[in-house]
Design a protein around this motif. Structure first.
Motif, PDB file in Angstrom:
ATOM      1  N   VAL A  22     -98.540 118.157 -16.746  1.00  0.00           N
ATOM      2  CA  VAL A  22     -99.063 118.142 -15.382  1.00  0.00           C
ATOM      3  C   VAL A  22     -98.783 119.477 -14.695  1.00  0.00           C
ATOM      4  O   VAL A  22     -97.668 119.994 -14.765  1.00  0.00           O
ATOM      5  N   GLU A  23     -99.814 119.989 -14.013  1.00  0.00           N
ATOM      6  CA  GLU A  23     -99.659 121.274 -13.334  1.00  0.00           C
ATOM      7  C   GLU A  23     -99.888 121.217 -11.836  1.00  0.00           C
ATOM      8  O   GLU A  23     -99.575 122.172 -11.132  1.00  0.00           O
ATOM      9  N   ASP A  24    -100.464 120.127 -11.317  1.00  0.00           N
ATOM     10  CA  ASP A  24    -100.656 120.039  -9.873  1.00  0.00           C
ATOM     11  C   ASP A  24    -100.474 118.603  -9.385  1.00  0.00           C
ATOM     12  O   ASP A  24    -100.406 117.657 -10.171  1.00  0.00           O
ATOM     13  N   GLU A  34    -103.202 115.832 -10.235  1.00  0.00           N
ATOM     14  CA  GLU A  34    -103.105 115.372 -11.619  1.00  0.00           C
ATOM     15  C   GLU A  34    -101.925 114.413 -11.800  1.00  0.00           C
ATOM     16  O   GLU A  34    -102.030 113.392 -12.484  1.00  0.00           O
ATOM     17  N   ARG A  92    -102.814 111.073 -10.085  1.00  0.00           N
ATOM     18  CA  ARG A  92    -103.827 110.372 -10.878  1.00  0.00           C
ATOM     19  C   ARG A  92    -103.188 109.724 -12.103  1.00  0.00           C
ATOM     20  O   ARG A  92    -103.461 108.570 -12.440  1.00  0.00           O
ATOM     21  N   GLY A  93    -102.302 110.450 -12.765  1.00  0.00           N
ATOM     22  CA  GLY A  93    -101.605 109.908 -13.931  1.00  0.00           C
ATOM     23  C   GLY A  93    -100.710 108.735 -13.576  1.00  0.00           C
ATOM     24  O   GLY A  93    -100.661 107.737 -14.302  1.00  0.00           O
TER      25      GLY A  93
END
Length: 138
Positions: free
Chosen positions: A56-58, A61, A64-65
């Motif tokens: 994950v980078e933001d 994301e 959402r995950g």
């Protein structure tokens, strides 16, 4: 008068042509549902989400995950929670880290299971400086 008759005939033929393919398309269309995870084991679920949260980078994301992981009819494994907590601190969102524990509290069947999660994740919580909602007296 001839113009009106031709315009009406052309319009009717265009309408008939436009409707005819739509009917055949509807008859031939097939829905493809996403059933790739239908027979997924708990171990593969855990592995998939640990891998996801590690990448994950933001914030979008991450959220959402988390939404997807908590949508299943199971409580994610502590390794998934650990990976999600590390991701929330990596994207610098403390509120999401606290909300992860709220999500666990809602998913478990009783207070004892929630306590087990807290005990198992205590060293990580200490390392990352994440308090639960109860510890903050909110």
């Amino acid at each position: 008068m001839l113009r009106t008759a031709l315009t009406g005939a052309v319009a009717r033929s265009l309408t008939a042509r436009a409707i005819a393919p739509a009917r055949s398309t509807l008859a031939l269309s097939t829905r493809f549902y996403s059933s790739a995870h239908e027979d997924e084991s708990f171990e593969s679920f855990t592995e998939r989400y640990v891998k996801f949260f590690d990448g994950v980078e933001d914030l979008f994301e991450l959220q959402r995950g988390l939404n997807n992981a908590f949508a299943y009819d199971l409580v994610p494994a502590p390794s998934v929670i650990e990976s999600a907590l590390r991701a929330s601190r990596r994207v610098n969102d403390y509120a999401t880290a606290v909300r992860i524990f709220e999500g666990i509290k809602e998913k478990v069947e009783n207070e004892g299971q929630y306590k087990q999660y807290l005990d198992e994740l205590a060293p990580l919580r200490q390392e990352l400086g994440v308090l639960t909602k109860e510890e903050m007296n909110l």
